[in-house]
Design a protein around this motif. Structure first.
Motif, mmCIF file in Angstrom:
data_model
loop_
_atom_site.group_PDB
_atom_site.id
_atom_site.type_symbol
_atom_site.label_atom_id
_atom_site.label_comp_id
_atom_site.label_asym_id
_atom_site.label_seq_id
_atom_site.Cartn_x
_atom_site.Cartn_y
_atom_site.Cartn_z
ATOM 1 N N VAL A 30 -30.427 -45.514 -19.678
ATOM 2 C CA VAL A 30 -31.785 -45.006 -19.857
ATOM 3 C C VAL A 30 -32.099 -43.909 -18.843
ATOM 4 O O VAL A 30 -32.548 -42.811 -19.198
ATOM 5 C CB VAL A 30 -32.815 -46.153 -19.723
ATOM 6 N N VAL A 31 -31.848 -44.197 -17.567
ATOM 7 C CA VAL A 31 -32.284 -43.307 -16.498
ATOM 8 C C VAL A 31 -31.497 -42.004 -16.473
ATOM 9 O O VAL A 31 -32.037 -40.943 -16.144
ATOM 10 C CB VAL A 31 -32.186 -44.032 -15.136
ATOM 11 N N ASN A 32 -30.243 -42.050 -16.849
ATOM 12 C CA ASN A 32 -29.409 -40.852 -16.795
ATOM 13 C C ASN A 32 -29.291 -40.127 -18.129
ATOM 14 O O ASN A 32 -28.520 -39.167 -18.253
ATOM 15 C CB ASN A 32 -28.017 -41.200 -16.256
ATOM 16 N N ARG A 33 -30.057 -40.553 -19.119
ATOM 17 C CA ARG A 33 -30.122 -39.796 -20.362
ATOM 18 C C ARG A 33 -30.891 -38.508 -20.131
ATOM 19 O O ARG A 33 -31.908 -38.480 -19.442
ATOM 20 C CB ARG A 33 -30.840 -40.612 -21.447
ATOM 21 N N HIS A 34 -30.427 -37.444 -20.708
ATOM 22 C CA HIS A 34 -31.187 -36.198 -20.699
ATOM 23 C C HIS A 34 -30.801 -35.394 -21.929
ATOM 24 O O HIS A 34 -29.791 -35.664 -22.576
ATOM 25 C CB HIS A 34 -30.945 -35.392 -19.412
ATOM 26 N N SER A 35 -31.619 -34.411 -22.249
ATOM 27 C CA SER A 35 -31.366 -33.596 -23.436
ATOM 28 C C SER A 35 -30.211 -32.642 -23.184
ATOM 29 O O SER A 35 -30.229 -31.878 -22.212
ATOM 30 C CB SER A 35 -32.620 -32.804 -23.814
ATOM 31 N N VAL A 36 -29.222 -32.683 -24.056
ATOM 32 C CA VAL A 36 -28.054 -31.812 -23.960
ATOM 33 C C VAL A 36 -28.231 -30.657 -24.932
ATOM 34 O O VAL A 36 -28.572 -30.864 -26.099
ATOM 35 C CB VAL A 36 -26.759 -32.606 -24.259
ATOM 36 N N ARG A 37 -27.993 -29.444 -24.440
ATOM 37 C CA ARG A 37 -28.207 -28.253 -25.265
ATOM 38 C C ARG A 37 -26.949 -27.399 -25.401
ATOM 39 O O ARG A 37 -27.034 -26.216 -25.713
ATOM 40 C CB ARG A 37 -29.367 -27.436 -24.695
ATOM 41 N N ASN A 173 -33.667 -45.706 -29.286
ATOM 42 C CA ASN A 173 -32.457 -46.540 -29.370
ATOM 43 C C ASN A 173 -31.234 -45.705 -29.724
ATOM 44 O O ASN A 173 -30.149 -45.887 -29.163
ATOM 45 C CB ASN A 173 -32.643 -47.642 -30.415
ATOM 46 N N VAL A 174 -31.386 -44.792 -30.680
ATOM 47 C CA VAL A 174 -30.264 -43.934 -31.074
ATOM 48 C C VAL A 174 -29.758 -43.134 -29.875
ATOM 49 O O VAL A 174 -28.543 -43.061 -29.619
ATOM 50 C CB VAL A 174 -30.677 -42.985 -32.217
ATOM 51 N N MET A 175 -30.677 -42.554 -29.121
ATOM 52 C CA MET A 175 -30.284 -41.719 -27.989
ATOM 53 C C MET A 175 -29.591 -42.516 -26.895
ATOM 54 O O MET A 175 -28.633 -42.049 -26.273
ATOM 55 C CB MET A 175 -31.511 -40.991 -27.438
ATOM 56 N N ILE A 176 -30.055 -43.741 -26.671
ATOM 57 C CA ILE A 176 -29.444 -44.582 -25.640
ATOM 58 C C ILE A 176 -28.096 -45.126 -26.104
ATOM 59 O O ILE A 176 -27.100 -45.100 -25.370
ATOM 60 C CB ILE A 176 -30.386 -45.739 -25.270
ATOM 61 N N ALA A 180 -23.302 -45.098 -25.137
ATOM 62 C CA ALA A 180 -22.281 -46.150 -25.071
ATOM 63 C C ALA A 180 -20.991 -45.713 -25.736
ATOM 64 O O ALA A 180 -19.926 -46.296 -25.491
ATOM 65 C CB ALA A 180 -22.803 -47.429 -25.730
ATOM 66 N N HIS A 181 -21.056 -44.671 -26.568
ATOM 67 C CA HIS A 181 -19.881 -44.146 -27.262
ATOM 68 C C HIS A 181 -19.399 -42.827 -26.650
ATOM 69 O O HIS A 181 -18.609 -42.107 -27.264
ATOM 70 C CB HIS A 181 -20.204 -43.941 -28.745
ATOM 71 N N GLY A 182 -19.899 -42.512 -25.448
ATOM 72 C CA GLY A 182 -19.501 -41.273 -24.800
ATOM 73 C C GLY A 182 -20.143 -40.040 -25.387
ATOM 74 O O GLY A 182 -19.677 -38.917 -25.168
ATOM 75 N N LEU A 183 -21.233 -40.227 -26.127
ATOM 76 C CA LEU A 183 -21.919 -39.123 -26.791
ATOM 77 C C LEU A 183 -23.274 -38.868 -26.133
ATOM 78 O O LEU A 183 -23.799 -39.717 -25.407
ATOM 79 C CB LEU A 183 -22.114 -39.431 -28.274
ATOM 80 N N GLU A 184 -23.836 -37.699 -26.404
ATOM 81 C CA GLU A 184 -25.176 -37.373 -25.926
ATOM 82 C C GLU A 184 -25.971 -36.784 -27.087
ATOM 83 O O GLU A 184 -25.421 -36.525 -28.170
ATOM 84 C CB GLU A 184 -25.131 -36.392 -24.754
ATOM 85 N N THR A 185 -27.249 -36.582 -26.849
ATOM 86 C CA THR A 185 -28.149 -36.161 -27.910
ATOM 87 C C THR A 185 -29.155 -35.132 -27.400
ATOM 88 O O THR A 185 -29.305 -34.925 -26.200
ATOM 89 C CB THR A 185 -28.949 -37.361 -28.460
ATOM 90 N N CYS A 186 -29.849 -34.535 -28.345
ATOM 91 C CA CYS A 186 -31.038 -33.741 -28.042
ATOM 92 C C CYS A 186 -32.004 -33.926 -29.196
ATOM 93 O O CYS A 186 -31.684 -33.551 -30.338
ATOM 94 C CB CYS A 186 -30.702 -32.257 -27.857
ATOM 95 N N LEU A 216 -26.240 -34.586 -32.133
ATOM 96 C CA LEU A 216 -25.418 -35.697 -31.642
ATOM 97 C C LEU A 216 -23.981 -35.227 -31.500
ATOM 98 O O LEU A 216 -23.397 -34.705 -32.457
ATOM 99 C CB LEU A 216 -25.491 -36.876 -32.615
ATOM 100 N N GLY A 217 -23.413 -35.404 -30.328
ATOM 101 C CA GLY A 217 -22.028 -34.996 -30.141
ATOM 102 C C GLY A 217 -21.565 -35.198 -28.719
ATOM 103 O O GLY A 217 -22.216 -35.869 -27.906
ATOM 104 N N HIS A 218 -20.413 -34.599 -28.413
ATOM 105 C CA HIS A 218 -19.833 -34.664 -27.069
ATOM 106 C C HIS A 218 -20.383 -33.516 -26.236
ATOM 107 O O HIS A 218 -20.293 -32.349 -26.646
ATOM 108 C CB HIS A 218 -18.307 -34.568 -27.136
ATOM 109 N N PRO A 219 -20.957 -33.803 -25.070
ATOM 110 C CA PRO A 219 -21.543 -32.730 -24.263
ATOM 111 C C PRO A 219 -20.470 -31.831 -23.660
ATOM 112 O O PRO A 219 -19.370 -32.282 -23.349
ATOM 113 C CB PRO A 219 -22.295 -33.490 -23.165
ATOM 114 N N ASP A 220 -20.806 -30.554 -23.513
ATOM 115 C CA ASP A 220 -19.919 -29.603 -22.851
ATOM 116 C C ASP A 220 -20.180 -29.705 -21.349
ATOM 117 O O ASP A 220 -21.250 -29.311 -20.878
ATOM 118 C CB ASP A 220 -20.208 -28.188 -23.339
ATOM 119 N N PRO A 221 -19.229 -30.222 -20.577
ATOM 120 C CA PRO A 221 -19.480 -30.430 -19.144
ATOM 121 C C PRO A 221 -19.575 -29.137 -18.349
ATOM 122 O O PRO A 221 -20.055 -29.148 -17.210
ATOM 123 C CB PRO A 221 -18.260 -31.257 -18.702
ATOM 124 N N ASP A 222 -19.138 -28.033 -18.938
ATOM 125 C CA ASP A 222 -19.141 -26.758 -18.217
ATOM 126 C C ASP A 222 -20.338 -25.873 -18.551
ATOM 127 O O ASP A 222 -20.472 -24.783 -17.988
ATOM 128 C CB ASP A 222 -17.850 -25.988 -18.513
#
Length: 243
Positions: A30-37, A173-176, A180-186, A216-222
């Motif tokens: 919950v706390v470390n969720r953020h919008s990925v763009r 719930n979807v975003m959290i 758990a599956h290594g994915l992020e959202t916006c 919904l997808g894998h965030p780009d860490p760079d």
């Protein structure tokens, strides 16, 4: 009023809670969720999407209405939708599903909106007065920021405000659960500014209202934009404890 600061999350930054419960994956999610763009093009298996949505459906809803409906878009459908809405946006053909905020926006909400916007433009390398670049950045919403999966949340128009609350809890719930599956959202309410096109492209009946889109997808860490962590006000600014 007294504040018990011995309880997790009752003082300091919004992420202070994770320091109190270092072994809690729930708090971390919950706390470390953020919008990925900015997302990678790495495919997301549909069975993973199904698992996320199935678990998210455990969200509470008043008298068990379960008012949420979801459209999952990938592949050709995703590409066609992106193209159609981008064209509508470039042509200025808005068709709002609903009004998201009052006009004009008042304080303190206006300052919060401006700050997160300016912080994002800075990470994009866009000057505040570069309106052409700002528009192009906005249009990336309609590419799902590169995510391979788009989600659209709808409900029947005849339902009332309580069902909006229910759907919001489902979306959270979807975003959290995605994490758990290594994915992020916006979460992307921007799609609702072109609701007519979304309805047409996804064959959503007129009896339904589109509440929001979501990437919904894998965030780009760079990607610099993914370093944006929006501010949160102190708990003392929004909570009152009655004893």
């Amino acid at each position: 009023m007294e504040t018990d600061t011995s309880l997790p999350g009752l003082s300091g930054s919004p992420r202070e809670a994770s320091k109190h419960c270092r072994n809690s994956p729930v708090i971390d999610a919950v706390v470390n969720r953020h919008s990925v763009r900015h997302f990678l093009s790495t495919p997301v298996p549909l069975n993973v999407v199904r698992a996320i949505l199935s678990a998210a459906a455990r969200a509470p809803s008043g008298t068990n209405f379960q008012p949420w409906h979801v459209r999952v878009v990938t592949g050709v459908t995703r590409a066609n939708l992106s193209q159609a809405v981008t064209q509508a946006a470039e042509a200025g053909e808005r068709s709002d599903e609903y009004s998201y905020a009052p006009a004009p926006v008042m304080e303190p909400y206006l300052s919060r909106r401006r700050k997160v916007g300016y912080d994002l433009y800075k990470l994009y390398g866009i000057a505040r007065d570069d309106f052409a670049a700002r528009k192009q950045a906005m249009l990336r919403n309609f590419e799902f920021f590169g995510a391979p999966v788009g989600l659209f949340f709808t409900m029947e128009k005849r339902l009332l405000l309580g069902s909006w609350l229910d759907c919001g809890m489902f979306m959270q719930n979807v975003m959290i659960l995605a994490r758990a599956h290594g994915l992020e959202t916006c979460a992307q309410q921007a799609w609702c500014e072109y609701g007519r096109v979304v309805h047409q492209q996804l064959d959503i009946p007129d009896t339904h209202i589109v509440l929001s889109g979501m990437a919904l997808g894998h965030p780009d860490p760079d990607a610099p934009a993914n370093n944006l962590i929006s501010d949160r006000v102190s708990i003392d600014d929004f909570a009152v404890f009655h004893q």
